[in-house]
Design a protein around this motif. Structure first.
Motif, PDB file in Angstrom:
ATOM      1  N   LEU A  22      27.698  24.133  87.902  1.00  0.00           N
ATOM      2  CA  LEU A  22      26.447  23.979  87.572  1.00  0.00           C
ATOM      3  C   LEU A  22      25.597  25.080  87.871  1.00  0.00           C
ATOM      4  O   LEU A  22      24.681  25.843  87.003  1.00  0.00           O
ATOM      5  CB  LEU A  22      25.502  22.883  87.712  1.00  0.00           C
ATOM      6  N   GLN A  23      25.909  25.629  89.275  1.00  0.00           N
ATOM      7  CA  GLN A  23      24.922  26.595  89.897  1.00  0.00           C
ATOM      8  C   GLN A  23      25.526  27.929  89.341  1.00  0.00           C
ATOM      9  O   GLN A  23      24.834  28.799  89.011  1.00  0.00           O
ATOM     10  CB  GLN A  23      25.226  26.576  91.487  1.00  0.00           C
ATOM     11  N   GLU A  48      27.061  28.436  86.490  1.00  0.00           N
ATOM     12  CA  GLU A  48      26.508  28.522  84.997  1.00  0.00           C
ATOM     13  C   GLU A  48      25.035  29.094  85.035  1.00  0.00           C
ATOM     14  O   GLU A  48      24.654  29.964  84.084  1.00  0.00           O
ATOM     15  CB  GLU A  48      26.799  27.218  84.003  1.00  0.00           C
ATOM     16  N   HIS A  49      24.224  28.574  85.847  1.00  0.00           N
ATOM     17  CA  HIS A  49      22.864  28.885  85.893  1.00  0.00           C
ATOM     18  C   HIS A  49      22.747  30.336  86.320  1.00  0.00           C
ATOM     19  O   HIS A  49      21.961  30.954  85.390  1.00  0.00           O
ATOM     20  CB  HIS A  49      22.007  28.068  87.029  1.00  0.00           C
ATOM     21  N   MET A  50      23.510  30.939  87.036  1.00  0.00           N
ATOM     22  CA  MET A  50      23.423  32.297  87.439  1.00  0.00           C
ATOM     23  C   MET A  50      23.873  33.169  86.267  1.00  0.00           C
ATOM     24  O   MET A  50      23.090  33.981  85.963  1.00  0.00           O
ATOM     25  CB  MET A  50      24.338  32.619  88.737  1.00  0.00           C
ATOM     26  N   GLU A 106      23.627  32.825  74.128  1.00  0.00           N
ATOM     27  CA  GLU A 106      24.032  31.982  75.391  1.00  0.00           C
ATOM     28  C   GLU A 106      25.514  31.673  75.751  1.00  0.00           C
ATOM     29  O   GLU A 106      26.044  31.785  76.614  1.00  0.00           O
ATOM     30  CB  GLU A 106      22.869  30.703  75.701  1.00  0.00           C
ATOM     31  N   ARG A 149      24.000  32.311  82.879  1.00  0.00           N
ATOM     32  CA  ARG A 149      22.696  32.272  81.947  1.00  0.00           C
ATOM     33  C   ARG A 149      21.808  33.264  82.042  1.00  0.00           C
ATOM     34  O   ARG A 149      21.142  33.584  80.907  1.00  0.00           O
ATOM     35  CB  ARG A 149      22.306  30.761  81.833  1.00  0.00           C
ATOM     36  N   HIS A 150      21.490  33.547  83.415  1.00  0.00           N
ATOM     37  CA  HIS A 150      20.288  34.314  83.535  1.00  0.00           C
ATOM     38  C   HIS A 150      20.871  35.937  83.916  1.00  0.00           C
ATOM     39  O   HIS A 150      20.013  36.859  84.062  1.00  0.00           O
ATOM     40  CB  HIS A 150      19.600  33.791  84.790  1.00  0.00           C
TER      41      HIS A 150
END
Length: 130
Positions: A7-8, A10-12, A47, A14-15
């Motif tokens: 999750l972390q 992917e968050h990175m 995305e 995505r941004h």
């Protein structure tokens, strides 16, 4: 040199990669006069394919010969960089890339042939081999 969860990671991405690709796709849609609904679909495409790009990049870093890759093969692992390959393994990363590829193509369903170039880009991103 940090341990991240999926999750972390992917968050990175995505941004980073996801945001750059989404912005490019959305700006093209805005220039073409896309509706709000179409812009939302383009954002979803951007995305998904942005993450797919990163997953495929991680796969290539771990599996492609240095001479072909253009950088030291395994450099992400050598730098202890969190990657989709390190978190999911090769089969899991390939499955993730395929899933994201499918999401990107699904997001373009309402565009008919008008999005064929975006589909071609998505196919290239996921199937690329340096």
């Amino acid at each position: 040199n940090q341990t991240l969860t999926l999750l972390q990671l992917e968050h990175m991405h995505r941004h980073k990669t996801g945001a750059m690709i989404s912005a490019s796709v959305i700006m093209g849609g805005m220039t073409a006069g896309a509706s709000e609904e179409q812009l939302g679909a383009l954002k979803d495409y951007g995305e998904a394919i942005g993450l797919a790009f990163q997953v495929q990049d991680d796969i290539l870093d771990g599996t492609t010969d240095t001479a072909v890759l253009g950088k030291q093969q395994g450099s992400d692992q050598a730098r202890n960089k969190p990657t989709y390959l390190s978190l999911l393994g090769i089969d899991g990363a390939r499955q993730k890339a395929a899933e994201l590829h499918g999401k990107s193509l699904s997001a373009l369903a309402s565009f008919d042939e008008r999005a064929d170039q975006l589909r071609a880009i998505a196919n290239y991103i996921v199937k690329r081999e340096y």
